[in-house]
Write a protein that holds these residues in place. Sequence first.
Motif, PDB file in Angstrom:
ATOM      1  N   ALA A  29       0.816  -1.206   0.000  1.00  0.00           N
ATOM      2  CA  ALA A  29       0.000   0.000   0.000  1.00  0.00           C
ATOM      3  C   ALA A  29       0.853   1.260   0.000  1.00  0.00           C
ATOM      4  O   ALA A  29       0.421   2.327  -0.429  1.00  0.00           O
ATOM      5  CB  ALA A  29      -0.929  -0.001   1.206  1.00  0.00           C
ATOM      6  N   SER A  30       2.103   1.162   0.502  1.00  0.00           N
ATOM      7  CA  SER A  30       2.948   2.347   0.582  1.00  0.00           C
ATOM      8  C   SER A  30       3.696   2.612  -0.701  1.00  0.00           C
ATOM      9  O   SER A  30       4.340   3.649  -0.843  1.00  0.00           O
ATOM     10  CB  SER A  30       3.963   2.166   1.722  1.00  0.00           C
ATOM     11  N   GLN A  31       3.624   1.689  -1.666  1.00  0.00           N
ATOM     12  CA  GLN A  31       4.351   1.852  -2.909  1.00  0.00           C
ATOM     13  C   GLN A  31       3.543   2.694  -3.894  1.00  0.00           C
ATOM     14  O   GLN A  31       2.331   2.843  -3.766  1.00  0.00           O
ATOM     15  CB  GLN A  31       4.642   0.473  -3.525  1.00  0.00           C
ATOM     16  N   ALA A  35       0.076   1.596 -12.574  1.00  0.00           N
ATOM     17  CA  ALA A  35      -1.018   1.379 -13.507  1.00  0.00           C
ATOM     18  C   ALA A  35      -0.887  -0.007 -14.113  1.00  0.00           C
ATOM     19  O   ALA A  35       0.140  -0.667 -13.996  1.00  0.00           O
ATOM     20  CB  ALA A  35      -1.005   2.443 -14.592  1.00  0.00           C
ATOM     21  N   SER A  36      -1.954  -0.482 -14.763  1.00  0.00           N
ATOM     22  CA  SER A  36      -1.894  -1.750 -15.476  1.00  0.00           C
ATOM     23  C   SER A  36      -1.016  -1.552 -16.700  1.00  0.00           C
ATOM     24  O   SER A  36      -1.408  -0.901 -17.662  1.00  0.00           O
ATOM     25  CB  SER A  36      -3.306  -2.188 -15.880  1.00  0.00           C
ATOM     26  N   ASP A  37       0.187  -2.082 -16.643  1.00  0.00           N
ATOM     27  CA  ASP A  37       1.232  -1.841 -17.638  1.00  0.00           C
ATOM     28  C   ASP A  37       1.209  -2.971 -18.665  1.00  0.00           C
ATOM     29  O   ASP A  37       1.629  -4.091 -18.363  1.00  0.00           O
ATOM     30  CB  ASP A  37       2.574  -1.781 -16.906  1.00  0.00           C
ATOM     31  N   PRO A  38       0.762  -2.714 -19.903  1.00  0.00           N
ATOM     32  CA  PRO A  38       0.678  -3.802 -20.888  1.00  0.00           C
ATOM     33  C   PRO A  38       2.027  -4.451 -21.178  1.00  0.00           C
ATOM     34  O   PRO A  38       2.101  -5.668 -21.362  1.00  0.00           O
ATOM     35  CB  PRO A  38       0.116  -3.101 -22.136  1.00  0.00           C
ATOM     36  N   TYR A 388     -10.887  -6.142 -11.702  1.00  0.00           N
ATOM     37  CA  TYR A 388     -11.656  -5.429 -10.698  1.00  0.00           C
ATOM     38  C   TYR A 388     -10.827  -4.397  -9.941  1.00  0.00           C
ATOM     39  O   TYR A 388     -11.391  -3.457  -9.381  1.00  0.00           O
ATOM     40  CB  TYR A 388     -12.269  -6.430  -9.703  1.00  0.00           C
ATOM     41  N   ALA A 389      -9.523  -4.584  -9.908  1.00  0.00           N
ATOM     42  CA  ALA A 389      -8.646  -3.676  -9.156  1.00  0.00           C
ATOM     43  C   ALA A 389      -7.248  -3.756  -9.762  1.00  0.00           C
ATOM     44  O   ALA A 389      -6.294  -4.191  -9.120  1.00  0.00           O
ATOM     45  CB  ALA A 389      -8.625  -4.056  -7.674  1.00  0.00           C
ATOM     46  N   ALA A 390      -7.126  -3.322 -11.013  1.00  0.00           N
ATOM     47  CA  ALA A 390      -5.870  -3.494 -11.746  1.00  0.00           C
ATOM     48  C   ALA A 390      -4.709  -2.770 -11.074  1.00  0.00           C
ATOM     49  O   ALA A 390      -3.606  -3.319 -10.971  1.00  0.00           O
ATOM     50  CB  ALA A 390      -6.033  -3.020 -13.183  1.00  0.00           C
ATOM     51  N   THR A 391      -4.935  -1.545 -10.624  1.00  0.00           N
ATOM     52  CA  THR A 391      -3.854  -0.782 -10.007  1.00  0.00           C
ATOM     53  C   THR A 391      -3.357  -1.462  -8.744  1.00  0.00           C
ATOM     54  O   THR A 391      -2.151  -1.610  -8.529  1.00  0.00           O
ATOM     55  CB  THR A 391      -4.336   0.644  -9.694  1.00  0.00           C
ATOM     56  N   ASP A 392      -4.293  -1.904  -7.906  1.00  0.00           N
ATOM     57  CA  ASP A 392      -3.913  -2.590  -6.665  1.00  0.00           C
ATOM     58  C   ASP A 392      -3.205  -3.907  -6.965  1.00  0.00           C
ATOM     59  O   ASP A 392      -2.228  -4.257  -6.292  1.00  0.00           O
ATOM     60  CB  ASP A 392      -5.159  -2.853  -5.822  1.00  0.00           C
TER      61      ASP A 392
END
Length: 473
Positions: A29-31, A35-38, A388-392
């Motif tokens: 969580a601290s990082q 983004a969802s990097d193709p 549902y939560a690509a960034t996470d």
Amino acid sequence: MKRRTFLTAAVAGTAALGTATSVAPATAASQPRAASDPGLLRTWFEATYRSLTAMTTDLGLAADKIDVSGAGTPVPSPQTSPTNIGCGLWSTVAAAGLGVISPSVMHQRLERTLTAVEGLERAHGFWFNWYDPHDGSVLTSWPETGDPVRPFLSTVDNAWLVTGLRIAADADPELRPRIARLLADADWSYYYTPYDPADPVAGPGQLRGGFWPDKPGRGEPTGHHYGALNTEPRMASYLGIADGSLPAEHYWHLFRTLLPGMGQEQQPEGAYVTLDGVRVWQGHYTYRGRKLVPTWGGSMFEALMVPLFVPEPEWSPQSWGVTHQRYVRSQIEHGLIEEKYGYWGFSPASIPEGGYREYGVDAIGMQEDGYNSLGVVTPHASFLALPYAATDAMANLTALARDFGAYDDRYGFRDSVDTATGRVSDFVLALDQGMIAAAIAQQLHPGLLQRPFRTGGFRSRVRPLLGKEHFSL
């Protein structure tokens, strides 16, 4: 590693359900919120597919696992299952769809596997649960211990092989006639116990966990049925409803939660509704203030493996779409907030120190003595969360790779990480790598592996059911 026993234990009152070096890592969580990097996803896919290729024997069958801890070429394990074979099939189609291999290589690999599958011994139109991936023989003793293995026809494992075969047929028209001949014998009514309103425990309108076919007639059934809706075996339900071998009402006889008053993780809230003439308990659980439909054990792949193939969130956005989203958020908050591991994603996987067990979030599973997370994070769970939560998910995976060395460019992510000790599993498993491959394919090429599950009986029979679904969320 006798996986998937976790859905087969009957419990009192629910017989119809079925059912290294220590480190101090920075928290995911601290990082930075990646983004969802193709490009990164494609790199991860290529390594994952290399692991599946390494697991595939000369016969063409994906073995159960390989040990990737050494410097040399890993040796495929001496056992495989229908699920593993299915994973190999759809991963090869995904590799071609993403341009990692050519169409001609895809055909060559699919044809080799299909030839091997055609030669495997079957009973009642279905495949046995364990084979030797090197010669295709049915296993009658467990290679690692010598313990006897009673040949078994598993509902859920056959569903994943049929899924892989359907994907292969869709991708390679030349193979379609051969695959059609194989699937013509796979009649899902073999596993089905029709609904009996006079005795819904004995006649629940659900699928058996499987059969031991060494007894006369249909064989000896498991003592349980797969009764929980939000679990992996619903793929078999969808396949049977789609091809007409199961009645559509079967879907409504599956439990959103167990009924009020039955022993389960929490007493559900909700209401009874009548759908297609069936009285359905539309129950839900509440976790951290969030209403959702639980799984049986609280693991990620129970909820989220099926929608890699069947577009549940699209066909049921206010029900399946909502509960999937909330299920992922619950897993994230369990790891980062409730338990403060710094990482998240809990699903059955290798024990980092050796062996296999079920991991999950106990509170979002119906089983009273459910799966616990124990600080063991499983990378495939984060990949399942991508829609549902690509960034996470990307941040969590990046942190696991950086802080524990859980990823390498040869064979991708290791199967599990103990976040307390820093111990990383020595293994990668075909099932978990197959989920990773499918999840990345869905993220990079949406719908690539879903095509055969958007047409025919899936469109005419399954989609209307999901359109009527209305969870009490």
